[in-house]
Write a protein that holds these residues in place. Structure first.
Motif, PDB file in Angstrom:
ATOM      1  N   LYS A 144      -7.772   4.935   6.792  1.00 14.25           N
ATOM      2  CA  LYS A 144      -9.100   5.360   7.250  1.00 14.25           C
ATOM      3  C   LYS A 144      -9.675   6.401   6.306  1.00 14.25           C
ATOM      4  O   LYS A 144      -8.950   7.075   5.572  1.00 14.25           O
ATOM      5  N   ASP A 145     -10.979   6.459   6.326  1.00 12.48           N
ATOM      6  CA  ASP A 145     -11.752   7.434   5.548  1.00 12.48           C
ATOM      7  C   ASP A 145     -11.513   7.346   4.043  1.00 12.48           C
ATOM      8  O   ASP A 145     -11.528   8.354   3.346  1.00 12.48           O
ATOM      9  N   PHE A 146     -11.324   6.117   3.507  1.00 15.87           N
ATOM     10  CA  PHE A 146     -11.154   5.965   2.064  1.00 15.87           C
ATOM     11  C   PHE A 146     -12.467   6.289   1.363  1.00 15.87           C
ATOM     12  O   PHE A 146     -13.539   5.875   1.798  1.00 15.87           O
ATOM     13  N   ARG A 147     -12.348   7.021   0.277  1.00  9.77           N
ATOM     14  CA  ARG A 147     -13.500   7.251  -0.589  1.00  9.77           C
ATOM     15  C   ARG A 147     -13.018   7.332  -2.024  1.00  9.77           C
ATOM     16  O   ARG A 147     -11.902   7.797  -2.297  1.00  9.77           O
ATOM     17  N   VAL A 148     -13.824   6.878  -2.931  1.00 10.23           N
ATOM     18  CA  VAL A 148     -13.466   6.838  -4.348  1.00 10.23           C
ATOM     19  C   VAL A 148     -13.721   8.206  -4.968  1.00 10.23           C
ATOM     20  O   VAL A 148     -14.838   8.727  -4.897  1.00 10.23           O
ATOM     21  N   LEU A 149     -12.676   8.772  -5.574  1.00 15.73           N
ATOM     22  CA  LEU A 149     -12.830  10.023  -6.301  1.00 15.73           C
ATOM     23  C   LEU A 149     -13.090   9.772  -7.780  1.00 15.73           C
ATOM     24  O   LEU A 149     -13.893  10.459  -8.401  1.00 15.73           O
ATOM     25  N   LYS A 150     -12.388   8.771  -8.350  1.00 15.32           N
ATOM     26  CA  LYS A 150     -12.595   8.395  -9.759  1.00 15.32           C
ATOM     27  C   LYS A 150     -12.352   6.907  -9.904  1.00 15.32           C
ATOM     28  O   LYS A 150     -11.529   6.331  -9.206  1.00 15.32           O
ATOM     29  N   LEU A 151     -13.056   6.296 -10.847  1.00 16.88           N
ATOM     30  CA  LEU A 151     -12.928   4.862 -11.066  1.00 16.88           C
ATOM     31  C   LEU A 151     -13.179   4.554 -12.538  1.00 16.88           C
ATOM     32  O   LEU A 151     -14.160   5.023 -13.112  1.00 16.88           O
ATOM     33  N   THR A 152     -12.271   3.774 -13.147  1.00 23.07           N
ATOM     34  CA  THR A 152     -12.492   3.231 -14.489  1.00 23.07           C
ATOM     35  C   THR A 152     -12.296   1.723 -14.390  1.00 23.07           C
ATOM     36  O   THR A 152     -12.105   1.188 -13.300  1.00 23.07           O
ATOM     37  N   ASN A 153     -12.278   1.028 -15.527  1.00 24.98           N
ATOM     38  CA  ASN A 153     -12.186  -0.426 -15.476  1.00 24.98           C
ATOM     39  C   ASN A 153     -10.841  -0.942 -14.969  1.00 24.98           C
ATOM     40  O   ASN A 153     -10.754  -2.083 -14.543  1.00 24.98           O
ATOM     41  N   LYS A 154      -9.757  -0.153 -14.993  1.00 26.00           N
ATOM     42  CA  LYS A 154      -8.476  -0.624 -14.459  1.00 26.00           C
ATOM     43  C   LYS A 154      -7.710   0.456 -13.695  1.00 26.00           C
ATOM     44  O   LYS A 154      -6.527   0.321 -13.429  1.00 26.00           O
ATOM     45  N   GLU A 155      -8.403   1.506 -13.308  1.00 26.55           N
ATOM     46  CA  GLU A 155      -7.755   2.635 -12.642  1.00 26.55           C
ATOM     47  C   GLU A 155      -8.674   3.205 -11.568  1.00 26.55           C
ATOM     48  O   GLU A 155      -9.875   3.313 -11.786  1.00 26.55           O
ATOM     49  N   ILE A 156      -8.095   3.558 -10.417  1.00 25.72           N
ATOM     50  CA  ILE A 156      -8.888   4.129  -9.328  1.00 25.72           C
ATOM     51  C   ILE A 156      -8.096   5.238  -8.641  1.00 25.72           C
ATOM     52  O   ILE A 156      -6.863   5.162  -8.545  1.00 25.72           O
ATOM     53  N   LEU A 157      -8.798   6.250  -8.200  1.00 29.78           N
ATOM     54  CA  LEU A 157      -8.217   7.322  -7.394  1.00 29.78           C
ATOM     55  C   LEU A 157      -9.002   7.373  -6.093  1.00 29.78           C
ATOM     56  O   LEU A 157     -10.213   7.612  -6.091  1.00 29.78           O
ATOM     57  N   LEU A 158      -8.292   7.062  -4.996  1.00 26.57           N
ATOM     58  CA  LEU A 158      -8.893   7.083  -3.670  1.00 26.57           C
ATOM     59  C   LEU A 158      -8.378   8.273  -2.888  1.00 26.57           C
ATOM     60  O   LEU A 158      -7.240   8.705  -3.080  1.00 26.57           O
ATOM     61  N   GLN A 159      -9.196   8.750  -1.977  1.00 26.31           N
ATOM     62  CA  GLN A 159      -8.762   9.771  -1.031  1.00 26.31           C
ATOM     63  C   GLN A 159      -8.951   9.198   0.364  1.00 26.31           C
ATOM     64  O   GLN A 159      -9.921   8.491   0.626  1.00 26.31           O
ATOM     65  N   GLY A 160      -8.002   9.470   1.246  1.00 24.22           N
ATOM     66  CA  GLY A 160      -8.075   8.975   2.613  1.00 24.22           C
ATOM     67  C   GLY A 160      -6.696   8.931   3.232  1.00 24.22           C
ATOM     68  O   GLY A 160      -5.701   9.262   2.601  1.00 24.22           O
ATOM     69  N   SER A 161      -6.645   8.537   4.477  1.00 28.10           N
ATOM     70  CA  SER A 161      -5.378   8.461   5.206  1.00 28.10           C
ATOM     71  C   SER A 161      -4.809   7.053   5.081  1.00 28.10           C
ATOM     72  O   SER A 161      -5.380   6.099   5.607  1.00 28.10           O
ATOM     73  N   LEU A 162      -3.687   6.936   4.403  1.00 24.44           N
ATOM     74  CA  LEU A 162      -3.022   5.649   4.231  1.00 24.44           C
ATOM     75  C   LEU A 162      -2.162   5.343   5.446  1.00 24.44           C
ATOM     76  O   LEU A 162      -1.371   6.169   5.881  1.00 24.44           O
ATOM     77  N   LYS A 163      -2.341   4.148   5.981  1.00 26.92           N
ATOM     78  CA  LYS A 163      -1.533   3.706   7.119  1.00 26.92           C
ATOM     79  C   LYS A 163      -0.517   2.650   6.691  1.00 26.92           C
ATOM     80  O   LYS A 163       0.624   2.672   7.108  1.00 26.92           O
ATOM     81  N   GLU A 164      -0.942   1.745   5.818  1.00 26.79           N
ATOM     82  CA  GLU A 164      -0.093   0.606   5.454  1.00 26.79           C
ATOM     83  C   GLU A 164      -0.478   0.036   4.105  1.00 26.79           C
ATOM     84  O   GLU A 164      -1.655   0.052   3.726  1.00 26.79           O
ATOM     85  N   MET A 165       0.513  -0.474   3.370  1.00 26.94           N
ATOM     86  CA  MET A 165       0.290  -1.193   2.119  1.00 26.94           C
ATOM     87  C   MET A 165       0.982  -2.541   2.210  1.00 26.94           C
ATOM     88  O   MET A 165       2.086  -2.615   2.741  1.00 26.94           O
ATOM     89  N   ARG A 166       0.328  -3.581   1.706  1.00 22.74           N
ATOM     90  CA  ARG A 166       0.917  -4.922   1.743  1.00 22.74           C
ATOM     91  C   ARG A 166       0.724  -5.620   0.406  1.00 22.74           C
ATOM     92  O   ARG A 166      -0.310  -5.483  -0.222  1.00 22.74           O
ATOM     93  N   ILE A 167       1.724  -6.392   0.037  1.00 19.33           N
ATOM     94  CA  ILE A 167       1.616  -7.276  -1.108  1.00 19.33           C
ATOM     95  C   ILE A 167       1.143  -8.628  -0.572  1.00 19.33           C
ATOM     96  O   ILE A 167       1.736  -9.178   0.357  1.00 19.33           O
ATOM     97  N   LEU A 168       0.073  -9.154  -1.140  1.00 17.83           N
ATOM     98  CA  LEU A 168      -0.471 -10.445  -0.680  1.00 17.83           C
ATOM     99  C   LEU A 168      -0.155 -11.530  -1.696  1.00 17.83           C
ATOM    100  O   LEU A 168       0.010 -11.296  -2.845  1.00 17.83           O
TER     101      LEU A 168
END
Length: 75
Positions: free
Chosen positions: A51-75
């Motif tokens: 919840k509450d994800f927001r982008v702090l920095k973004l480049t063409n292959k890199e991102i920094l998000l801020q927020g509360s992580l609940k779960e990560m999944r490989i699809l």
């Protein structure tokens, strides 16, 4: 410096700390919403949920998000 050089030589890596999520090496962003994001990497897709994800920095292959992580999944 040595670890940083090693990490950036990899195809991808994912770092987590406090309320930050750093993803390096994604090819494409399929979904980027406040509670869900999906990143396409070379051999798989990564879904993050939280919840509450927001982008702090973004480049063409890199991102920094801020927020509360609940779960990560490989699809």
């Amino acid at each position: 410096k040595t670890i940083k050089n090693f990490l950036f030589d990899q195809e991808y890596f994912i770092d987590l700390w406090q309320e930050n999520i750093h993803i390096y090496g994604f090819k494409k962003i399929d979904v980027l919403q406040e509670n869900r994001a999906v990143f396409v990497l070379e051999k798989f897709s990564l879904e993050i949920l939280g919840k509450d994800f927001r982008v702090l920095k973004l480049t063409n292959k890199e991102i920094l998000l801020q927020g509360s992580l609940k779960e990560m999944r490989i699809l």
